[in-house]
Design a protein around this motif. Structure first.
Motif, PDB file in Angstrom:
ATOM      1  N   GLY A  95       0.815  -1.207   0.000  1.00 50.57           N
ATOM      2  CA  GLY A  95       0.000   0.000   0.000  1.00 50.57           C
ATOM      3  C   GLY A  95       0.848   1.256   0.000  1.00 50.57           C
ATOM      4  N   ILE A  96       0.245   2.376   0.366  1.00 47.23           N
ATOM      5  CA  ILE A  96       0.907   3.679   0.364  1.00 47.23           C
ATOM      6  C   ILE A  96       1.508   3.964   1.729  1.00 47.23           C
ATOM      7  N   ALA A  97       2.798   4.298   1.735  1.00 49.37           N
ATOM      8  CA  ALA A  97       3.519   4.786   2.913  1.00 49.37           C
ATOM      9  C   ALA A  97       3.484   3.848   4.112  1.00 49.37           C
ATOM     10  N   PRO A  98       3.697   2.544   3.910  1.00 51.52           N
ATOM     11  CA  PRO A  98       3.883   1.663   5.065  1.00 51.52           C
ATOM     12  C   PRO A  98       5.337   1.688   5.519  1.00 51.52           C
ATOM     13  N   SER A  99       5.578   1.365   6.790  1.00 48.07           N
ATOM     14  CA  SER A  99       6.964   1.306   7.248  1.00 48.07           C
ATOM     15  C   SER A  99       7.145   0.212   8.292  1.00 48.07           C
ATOM     16  N   PHE A 100       8.324  -0.406   8.237  1.00 50.65           N
ATOM     17  CA  PHE A 100       8.708  -1.431   9.203  1.00 50.65           C
ATOM     18  C   PHE A 100      10.132  -1.169   9.634  1.00 50.65           C
ATOM     19  N   THR A 101      10.374  -1.191  10.951  1.00 47.85           N
ATOM     20  CA  THR A 101      11.704  -0.978  11.506  1.00 47.85           C
ATOM     21  C   THR A 101      12.032  -2.121  12.462  1.00 47.85           C
ATOM     22  N   LEU A 102      13.204  -2.709  12.270  1.00 46.68           N
ATOM     23  CA  LEU A 102      13.692  -3.780  13.141  1.00 46.68           C
ATOM     24  C   LEU A 102      15.049  -3.357  13.682  1.00 46.68           C
ATOM     25  N   THR A 103      15.191  -3.372  14.999  1.00 43.96           N
ATOM     26  CA  THR A 103      16.399  -2.843  15.637  1.00 43.96           C
ATOM     27  C   THR A 103      16.836  -3.748  16.787  1.00 43.96           C
ATOM     28  N   GLY A 104      18.148  -4.004  16.848  1.00 48.57           N
ATOM     29  CA  GLY A 104      18.730  -4.589  18.050  1.00 48.57           C
ATOM     30  C   GLY A 104      18.418  -6.044  18.296  1.00 48.57           C
ATOM     31  N   VAL A 105      18.428  -6.875  17.229  1.00 49.35           N
ATOM     32  CA  VAL A 105      18.147  -8.299  17.406  1.00 49.35           C
ATOM     33  C   VAL A 105      19.141  -9.141  16.611  1.00 49.35           C
ATOM     34  N   ARG A 106      19.202 -10.414  16.974  1.00 50.93           N
ATOM     35  CA  ARG A 106      19.851 -11.423  16.155  1.00 50.93           C
ATOM     36  C   ARG A 106      18.770 -12.211  15.431  1.00 50.93           C
ATOM     37  N   ILE A 107      18.928 -12.385  14.124  1.00 50.69           N
ATOM     38  CA  ILE A 107      18.018 -13.226  13.366  1.00 50.69           C
ATOM     39  C   ILE A 107      18.795 -14.450  12.883  1.00 50.69           C
ATOM     40  N   ASN A 108      18.237 -15.614  13.192  1.00 59.11           N
ATOM     41  CA  ASN A 108      18.852 -16.870  12.811  1.00 59.11           C
ATOM     42  C   ASN A 108      17.844 -17.637  11.961  1.00 59.11           C
TER      43      ASN A 108
END
Length: 217
Positions: A95-108
């Motif tokens: 859609g219009i102007a969606p946002s996702f922020t991911l900070t400070g994690v380990r992804i395995n």
């Protein structure tokens, strides 16, 4: 802005993370989630962030340089797509102007699926499909994966922001892209501006070479 978001502390990793996040984005336009320090989560299902929505997910306790990461997110199985293609997306902006922020994690991420990637922007752990003026930010995090990290497709026009972001493959994994286009099966014509300051890619990790992916580092 984050100050206008619904602030939530999640501290019970016995329920799959995607299920908990879907419940929140179904209620609020802007949600800021903190994952309690010292927790380990499983995230295997798809969460959609739609027009004018924002979702921020932060691991508690991180320090600059992607240090002191005490929160781990394991990704062990593909979300169901179909029998012939894999759709590894855990998060989709659309859609219009969606946002996702991911900070400070380990992804395995360890799924190791060898089927072809599905199209329509589902070809990364975090993906964009039919998204205009969207933003995907992955900061202060360390990612180890067997699949592309960000997948973009279906006429999307977005910004991807990395910062103190470390991306590597699993020891037995194939080469992957930090950012990839996935236009198969759906509309092409996507464009991505990648802000890559303080981004560290392992020896089998690159950006997909395309004039539609612009790297600014």
């Amino acid at each position: 802005s984050p100050s206008a978001c619904k602030n939530v502390l999640l501290d019970n990793p016995t329920t799959e993370l995607g299920e908990q996040l879907r419940a929140l984005v179904g209620k609020y336009r802007c949600t800021s989630v903190t994952l309690k320090a010292g927790t380990t989560w499983t995230w295997n299902s798809l969460v959609a962030v739609r027009a004018f929505q924002s979702l921020l997910v932060t691991g508690e306790g991180w320090t600059s340089g992607a240090n002191n990461l005490t929160v781990t997110i394991n990704m062990t199985n593909n979300p169901t797509y179909n029998t012939t293609h894999r759709g590894p997306a855990r998060l989709m902006i659309t859609g219009i102007a969606p946002s996702f922020t991911l900070t400070g994690v380990r992804i395995n991420e360890t799924q190791g699926d060898t089927r072809p990637y599905a199209g329509c922007g589902t070809g990364g752990l975090v993906s964009a499909g039919d998204a205009s003026y969207g933003v995907i930010s992955i900061d202060q995090s360390r990612i180890t994966s067997t699949v592309h990290v960000v997948g973009v497709g279906m006429r999307s026009d977005i910004n991807v922001r990395f910062g103190h972001t470390y991306i590597d493959t699993q020891p037995s994994g194939r080469a992957i892209f930090a950012v990839a286009l996935s236009n198969e099966e759906c509309f092409a014509g996507s464009r991505v501006l990648v802000h890559g300051s303080h981004t560290y890619l392992g020896p089998q990790v690159t950006y997909q070479a395309s004039p539609k992916i612009i790297i600014s580092d």
